[in-house]
Design a protein around this motif. Structure first.
Motif, PDB file in Angstrom:
ATOM      1  N   ARG A  80       0.950  -1.118  -0.216  1.00 54.14           N
ATOM      2  CA  ARG A  80      -0.518  -0.230   0.247  1.00 54.14           C
ATOM      3  C   ARG A  80       1.054   1.146  -0.231  1.00 54.14           C
ATOM      4  O   ARG A  80       0.578   2.205  -0.985  1.00 54.14           O
ATOM      5  CB  ARG A  80      -1.417   0.012   1.304  1.00 54.14           C
ATOM      6  N   LEU A  81       1.939   1.045   0.698  1.00 49.74           N
ATOM      7  CA  LEU A  81       2.479   2.024   1.010  1.00 49.74           C
ATOM      8  C   LEU A  81       3.313   2.679  -0.739  1.00 49.74           C
ATOM      9  O   LEU A  81       3.557   3.838  -0.536  1.00 49.74           O
ATOM     10  CB  LEU A  81       3.721   2.312   2.187  1.00 49.74           C
ATOM     11  N   ALA A  82       4.294   1.466  -1.164  1.00 48.23           N
ATOM     12  CA  ALA A  82       4.751   1.922  -1.999  1.00 48.23           C
ATOM     13  C   ALA A  82       3.669   2.315  -3.658  1.00 48.23           C
ATOM     14  O   ALA A  82       4.037   3.131  -4.656  1.00 48.23           O
ATOM     15  CB  ALA A  82       5.278   0.257  -3.152  1.00 48.23           C
ATOM     16  N   ALA A  83       2.679   1.675  -3.775  1.00 48.19           N
ATOM     17  CA  ALA A  83       1.458   2.099  -4.821  1.00 48.19           C
ATOM     18  C   ALA A  83       0.854   3.758  -4.029  1.00 48.19           C
ATOM     19  O   ALA A  83       1.317   4.283  -5.305  1.00 48.19           O
ATOM     20  CB  ALA A  83      -0.105   1.463  -4.035  1.00 48.19           C
ATOM     21  N   GLY A  84       1.082   3.977  -3.224  1.00 51.96           N
ATOM     22  CA  GLY A  84       1.003   5.071  -2.797  1.00 51.96           C
ATOM     23  C   GLY A  84       2.362   6.400  -3.054  1.00 51.96           C
ATOM     24  O   GLY A  84       2.300   7.217  -3.985  1.00 51.96           O
ATOM     25  N   GLY A  85       3.888   5.377  -2.897  1.00 49.02           N
ATOM     26  CA  GLY A  85       4.467   6.359  -3.602  1.00 49.02           C
ATOM     27  C   GLY A  85       4.401   6.701  -4.801  1.00 49.02           C
ATOM     28  O   GLY A  85       5.204   7.470  -5.888  1.00 49.02           O
ATOM     29  N   ILE A  86       3.775   5.592  -5.951  1.00 48.90           N
ATOM     30  CA  ILE A  86       4.275   5.339  -7.309  1.00 48.90           C
ATOM     31  C   ILE A  86       3.214   6.573  -7.269  1.00 48.90           C
ATOM     32  O   ILE A  86       3.599   7.555  -8.855  1.00 48.90           O
ATOM     33  CB  ILE A  86       3.641   4.094  -7.643  1.00 48.90           C
ATOM     34  N   LEU A  87       1.785   6.286  -6.996  1.00 51.27           N
ATOM     35  CA  LEU A  87       1.078   7.551  -7.509  1.00 51.27           C
ATOM     36  C   LEU A  87       1.691   8.599  -7.605  1.00 51.27           C
ATOM     37  O   LEU A  87       1.363   9.699  -7.829  1.00 51.27           O
ATOM     38  CB  LEU A  87      -0.587   7.663  -6.485  1.00 51.27           C
ATOM     39  N   ARG A  88       2.314   9.512  -6.697  1.00 55.64           N
ATOM     40  CA  ARG A  88       2.976  10.775  -5.902  1.00 55.64           C
ATOM     41  C   ARG A  88       3.300  11.342  -6.612  1.00 55.64           C
ATOM     42  O   ARG A  88       2.970  12.012  -7.458  1.00 55.64           O
ATOM     43  CB  ARG A  88       3.190  10.981  -4.785  1.00 55.64           C
ATOM     44  N   GLN A  89       4.494  10.209  -7.189  1.00 53.93           N
ATOM     45  CA  GLN A  89       5.209  10.650  -8.073  1.00 53.93           C
ATOM     46  C   GLN A  89       5.367  10.644  -9.179  1.00 53.93           C
ATOM     47  O   GLN A  89       5.970  11.655 -10.189  1.00 53.93           O
ATOM     48  CB  GLN A  89       7.356   9.242  -8.184  1.00 53.93           C
ATOM     49  N   ILE A  90       3.938  10.190 -10.197  1.00 57.34           N
ATOM     50  CA  ILE A  90       3.359   9.856 -11.266  1.00 57.34           C
ATOM     51  C   ILE A  90       2.819  11.206 -11.765  1.00 57.34           C
ATOM     52  O   ILE A  90       2.454  12.001 -12.296  1.00 57.34           O
ATOM     53  CB  ILE A  90       3.133   8.903 -11.583  1.00 57.34           C
ATOM     54  N   ALA A  91       1.774  11.842  -9.729  1.00 57.24           N
ATOM     55  CA  ALA A  91       0.922  12.918 -10.229  1.00 57.24           C
ATOM     56  C   ALA A  91       2.139  14.499 -10.408  1.00 57.24           C
ATOM     57  O   ALA A  91       1.991  15.085 -11.302  1.00 57.24           O
ATOM     58  CB  ALA A  91       0.091  12.815  -9.142  1.00 57.24           C
ATOM     59  N   ALA A  92       3.195  14.056  -9.994  1.00 54.32           N
ATOM     60  CA  ALA A  92       3.967  14.918 -10.231  1.00 54.32           C
ATOM     61  C   ALA A  92       4.597  15.142 -11.611  1.00 54.32           C
ATOM     62  O   ALA A  92       4.453  16.228 -12.007  1.00 54.32           O
ATOM     63  CB  ALA A  92       5.655  15.364  -9.055  1.00 54.32           C
ATOM     64  N   CYS A  93       4.379  14.334 -11.997  1.00 54.38           N
ATOM     65  CA  CYS A  93       5.142  14.336 -13.737  1.00 54.38           C
ATOM     66  C   CYS A  93       4.198  14.341 -14.032  1.00 54.38           C
ATOM     67  O   CYS A  93       3.878  15.103 -15.246  1.00 54.38           O
ATOM     68  CB  CYS A  93       6.043  12.814 -13.895  1.00 54.38           C
ATOM     69  N   ASP A  94       2.820  14.471 -14.079  1.00 56.11           N
ATOM     70  CA  ASP A  94       2.057  14.403 -15.038  1.00 56.11           C
ATOM     71  C   ASP A  94       1.722  15.975 -15.036  1.00 56.11           C
ATOM     72  O   ASP A  94       1.012  16.985 -15.505  1.00 56.11           O
ATOM     73  CB  ASP A  94       0.558  13.908 -14.648  1.00 56.11           C
TER      74      ASP A  94
END
Length: 133
Positions: A108-122
């Motif tokens: 769950r924590l890893a999935a949240g980290g992925i979403l945050r990093q990709i949102a920054a790039c999006d």
């Protein structure tokens, strides 16, 4: 006099060194690496990788514009590629944790980290207006 020369020499060499990549250029390189990891993971998992590939290609074109401006500066290119490779490796690690780790909390924590990093790039590719970030 010798002490003065020794103290002045590092400052003189630092003044002749070309400046490194800007924060914006490093952000492009980082996001290029992240989208590369997203695309690789999507292909591995059998999901569509087209959107990630499009974003990666767009960022690659912008990153290459920075690299072309500093084609003679090898250190600049190395710094940009280093950021790209490190971001890709970091996100690949998060994808592996989110997909395959036996600990639900870590996934769950890893999935949240992925979403945050990709949102920054999006927000770079799509723009803040469309992502709501």
């Amino acid at each position: 006099m010798i002490v003065g020369l020794l103290l002045a020499s590092p400052a003189a060499s630092a003044a002749t060194d070309p400046p490194g990549p800007s924060d914006g250029a490093l952000t492009l390189a980082t996001c290029h690496g992240r989208y590369t990891a997203v695309m690789e993971h999507a292909r591995l998992m059998g999901d569509g990788a087209d959107a990630a590939a499009f974003r990666r290609d767009l960022l690659e074109a912008m990153m290459n514009a920075y690299l072309a401006e500093h084609a003679e500066d090898r250190a600049y290119s190395i710094t940009m590629m280093s950021h790209r490779i490190n971001a890709r490796a970091q996100l690949r690690s998060l994808f592996a944790t989110a997909a395959f780790n036996s600990d639900t909390r870590r996934r769950r924590l890893a999935a949240g980290g992925i979403l945050r990093q990709i949102a920054a790039c999006d927000s770079l590719v799509i723009g803040r207006r469309f992502t709501g970030l």
